[in-house]
Design a protein around this motif. Structure first.
Motif, PDB file in Angstrom:
ATOM      1  N   VAL A   7      18.947  95.367  13.756  1.00  0.00           N
ATOM      2  CA  VAL A   7      17.494  95.508  13.840  1.00  0.00           C
ATOM      3  C   VAL A   7      17.179  96.634  14.817  1.00  0.00           C
ATOM      4  CG1 VAL A   7      15.353  94.332  14.462  1.00  0.00           C
ATOM      5  CG2 VAL A   7      17.179  93.059  13.325  1.00  0.00           C
ATOM      6  N   CYS A   8      16.249  97.495  14.438  1.00  0.00           N
ATOM      7  CA  CYS A   8      15.911  98.632  15.291  1.00  0.00           C
ATOM      8  C   CYS A   8      14.481  98.513  15.794  1.00  0.00           C
ATOM      9  CB  CYS A   8      16.066  99.934  14.511  1.00  0.00           C
ATOM     10  SG  CYS A   8      14.912 100.075  13.134  1.00  0.00           S
ATOM     11  N   ASP A  15       9.029  90.720  12.195  1.00  0.00           N
ATOM     12  CA  ASP A  15       9.556  90.349  10.881  1.00  0.00           C
ATOM     13  C   ASP A  15       9.771  91.590  10.009  1.00  0.00           C
ATOM     14  OD1 ASP A  15       6.811  90.754  10.456  1.00  0.00           O
ATOM     15  OD2 ASP A  15       6.459  88.761   9.625  1.00  0.00           O
ATOM     16  N   TYR A  16       8.929  92.593  10.146  1.00  0.00           N
ATOM     17  CA  TYR A  16       9.107  93.836   9.400  1.00  0.00           C
ATOM     18  C   TYR A  16      10.320  94.616   9.925  1.00  0.00           C
ATOM     19  CZ  TYR A  16       8.127  98.275   7.119  1.00  0.00           C
ATOM     20  OH  TYR A  16       8.226  99.417   6.372  1.00  0.00           O
ATOM     21  N   LEU A  17      10.480  94.674  11.233  1.00  0.00           N
ATOM     22  CA  LEU A  17      11.638  95.356  11.810  1.00  0.00           C
ATOM     23  C   LEU A  17      12.942  94.681  11.386  1.00  0.00           C
ATOM     24  CD1 LEU A  17      10.282  96.109  15.392  1.00  0.00           C
ATOM     25  CD2 LEU A  17      10.511  97.706  13.457  1.00  0.00           C
ATOM     26  N   LEU A  66       9.731 100.500   0.645  1.00  0.00           N
ATOM     27  CA  LEU A  66       9.881 101.770   1.336  1.00  0.00           C
ATOM     28  C   LEU A  66      10.493 101.511   2.706  1.00  0.00           C
ATOM     29  CD1 LEU A  66       6.374 103.083   0.321  1.00  0.00           C
ATOM     30  CD2 LEU A  66       8.560 103.575  -0.771  1.00  0.00           C
ATOM     31  N   HIS A  67      11.514 102.253   3.040  1.00  0.00           N
ATOM     32  CA  HIS A  67      12.173 102.141   4.336  1.00  0.00           C
ATOM     33  C   HIS A  67      11.949 103.432   5.099  1.00  0.00           C
ATOM     34  CE1 HIS A  67      14.087  98.589   2.732  1.00  0.00           C
ATOM     35  NE2 HIS A  67      14.611  98.355   3.912  1.00  0.00           N
ATOM     36  N   TYR A  68      11.732 103.302   6.379  1.00  0.00           N
ATOM     37  CA  TYR A  68      11.399 104.461   7.205  1.00  0.00           C
ATOM     38  C   TYR A  68      12.357 104.591   8.373  1.00  0.00           C
ATOM     39  CZ  TYR A  68       7.010 104.042   4.679  1.00  0.00           C
ATOM     40  OH  TYR A  68       6.072 103.962   3.685  1.00  0.00           O
ATOM     41  N   THR A  69      12.408 105.811   8.883  1.00  0.00           N
ATOM     42  CA  THR A  69      13.133 106.094  10.119  1.00  0.00           C
ATOM     43  C   THR A  69      12.117 106.611  11.131  1.00  0.00           C
ATOM     44  OG1 THR A  69      13.571 108.388   9.527  1.00  0.00           O
ATOM     45  CG2 THR A  69      15.206 106.749   8.822  1.00  0.00           C
ATOM     46  N   ALA A  70      12.538 106.752  12.352  1.00  0.00           N
ATOM     47  CA  ALA A  70      11.642 107.248  13.396  1.00  0.00           C
ATOM     48  C   ALA A  70      11.135 108.645  13.068  1.00  0.00           C
ATOM     49  CB  ALA A  70      12.358 107.245  14.746  1.00  0.00           C
ATOM     50  N   SER A  71      11.896 109.420  12.310  1.00  0.00           N
ATOM     51  CA  SER A  71      11.486 110.799  12.021  1.00  0.00           C
ATOM     52  C   SER A  71      10.509 110.913  10.856  1.00  0.00           C
ATOM     53  CB  SER A  71      12.714 111.673  11.752  1.00  0.00           C
ATOM     54  OG  SER A  71      13.377 111.226  10.585  1.00  0.00           O
ATOM     55  N   ASP A  72      10.373 109.883  10.025  1.00  0.00           N
ATOM     56  CA  ASP A  72       9.478 110.025   8.875  1.00  0.00           C
ATOM     57  C   ASP A  72       8.334 109.013   8.802  1.00  0.00           C
ATOM     58  OD1 ASP A  72      10.820 107.728   8.026  1.00  0.00           O
ATOM     59  OD2 ASP A  72      11.748 108.672   6.293  1.00  0.00           O
ATOM     60  N   PHE A 105       3.650  90.220   7.327  1.00  0.00           N
ATOM     61  CA  PHE A 105       4.702  90.707   6.442  1.00  0.00           C
ATOM     62  C   PHE A 105       5.617  89.552   6.025  1.00  0.00           C
ATOM     63  CE2 PHE A 105       8.865  92.495   5.515  1.00  0.00           C
ATOM     64  CZ  PHE A 105       8.520  93.392   4.520  1.00  0.00           C
ATOM     65  N   GLY A 106       5.948  88.679   6.967  1.00  0.00           N
ATOM     66  CA  GLY A 106       6.786  87.521   6.643  1.00  0.00           C
ATOM     67  C   GLY A 106       6.150  86.641   5.582  1.00  0.00           C
ATOM     68  N   ASP A 107       4.834  86.442   5.657  1.00  0.00           N
ATOM     69  CA  ASP A 107       4.124  85.662   4.630  1.00  0.00           C
ATOM     70  C   ASP A 107       4.206  86.359   3.273  1.00  0.00           C
ATOM     71  OD1 ASP A 107       3.409  83.836   6.597  1.00  0.00           O
ATOM     72  OD2 ASP A 107       1.353  84.590   6.783  1.00  0.00           O
ATOM     73  N   PHE A 108       4.137  87.695   3.269  1.00  0.00           N
ATOM     74  CA  PHE A 108       4.263  88.447   2.026  1.00  0.00           C
ATOM     75  C   PHE A 108       5.642  88.222   1.407  1.00  0.00           C
ATOM     76  CE2 PHE A 108       5.179  92.585  -0.164  1.00  0.00           C
ATOM     77  CZ  PHE A 108       4.291  92.415  -1.211  1.00  0.00           C
ATOM     78  N   ILE A 109       6.688  88.311   2.207  1.00  0.00           N
ATOM     79  CA  ILE A 109       8.042  88.068   1.716  1.00  0.00           C
ATOM     80  C   ILE A 109       8.152  86.659   1.140  1.00  0.00           C
ATOM     81  CG2 ILE A 109      10.473  87.800   2.410  1.00  0.00           C
ATOM     82  CD1 ILE A 109       9.578  90.739   2.160  1.00  0.00           C
ATOM     83  N   ASP A 110       7.522  85.689   1.796  1.00  0.00           N
ATOM     84  CA  ASP A 110       7.563  84.308   1.311  1.00  0.00           C
ATOM     85  C   ASP A 110       6.856  84.133  -0.026  1.00  0.00           C
ATOM     86  OD1 ASP A 110       8.981  83.640   3.577  1.00  0.00           O
ATOM     87  OD2 ASP A 110       7.261  82.760   4.618  1.00  0.00           O
TER      88      ASP A 110
END
Length: 142
Positions: free
Chosen positions: A15-16, A32-34, A68-74, A130-135
Motif C-alpha cells: 500500500v502506498c 480503502d482506495y489506497l 484506473l490506477h495512478y502514480t504520484a506523477s500522473d 470507495f469501500g462501499d462502492f467495491i461492496d
C-alpha cells in the motif's frame, strides 16, 4: 471494503501513500482506495452494480470493465472539475464498456463515488465511500 480476491483481484504491491494536489488544495485519498491501488484486477474484468439515476429516479445498471490506477506523477493531471461547479473536484476511478466514468468526489467529506451522465451531465450518487462502492460490485456472468 470486502476482500478484493472475491472479485478476482491479486495483491501485487505494498500500500502506498498518494494524494492529489490541485492549485493550493491537497486532497488526501481514503485508506480503502489506497489499499485498492495495491491490487491488480483480473484480465477479463466485467463487474456490474445498480444505482438510482438522479434525473429519472429509476434504477439503472452500471458496469466496470476497467479501474484506473495512478502514480504520484500522473494523478494530478487526471482530476477534473464539474463544469457548473469548478470547486467540485473529481477523480476518475473506473470506466464502462461505453467509455463512461465513475468518479471519486474529492471535495466531499467521505470522498463519495458518483456517476456523471455522459449525455446530460447529471450527477448520480453511487456510494458514500470507495469501500462501499467495491461492496456493491458483482461479477458479471459472460
Amino acid at each position: 471494503m470486502r476482500d478484493l480476491s472475491t472479485l478476482g483481484f491479486t495483491q501485487i504491491r505494498e500500500v502506498c501513500e498518494l494524494s492529489v494536489l490541485t492549485g493550493e488544495q491537497q486532497f488526501k485519498l481514503p485508506d480503502d482506495y489506497l489499499r485498492f491501488l495495491s491490487y491488480e484486477p483480473p484480465e477479463d474484468l466485467n463487474l456490474s452494480f445498480k444505482f438510482i439515476e438522479s434525473t429519472t429516479s429509476q434504477e439503472w445498471e452500471g458496469q466496470v470493465i476497467e479501474f484506473l490506477h495512478y502514480t504520484a506523477s500522473d494523478i494530478n493531471q487526471a482530476v477534473v472539475a464539474v463544469p457548473d461547479n469548478p470547486e467540485r473536484i473529481l477523480l476518475p476511478i473506473s470506466v464502462d464498456a461505453g467509455g463512461n466514468y465513475s468518479y471519486m468526489d474529492l471535495t466531499s467529506a467521505s470522498k463519495q463515488i458518483i456517476d456523471v451522465g455522459y449525455e446530460t451531465g447529471a450527477i448520480s450518487f453511487l456510494a458514500e465511500t470507495f469501500g462501499d462502492f467495491i461492496d456493491m460490485l458483482q461479477v458479471e456472468d459472460e
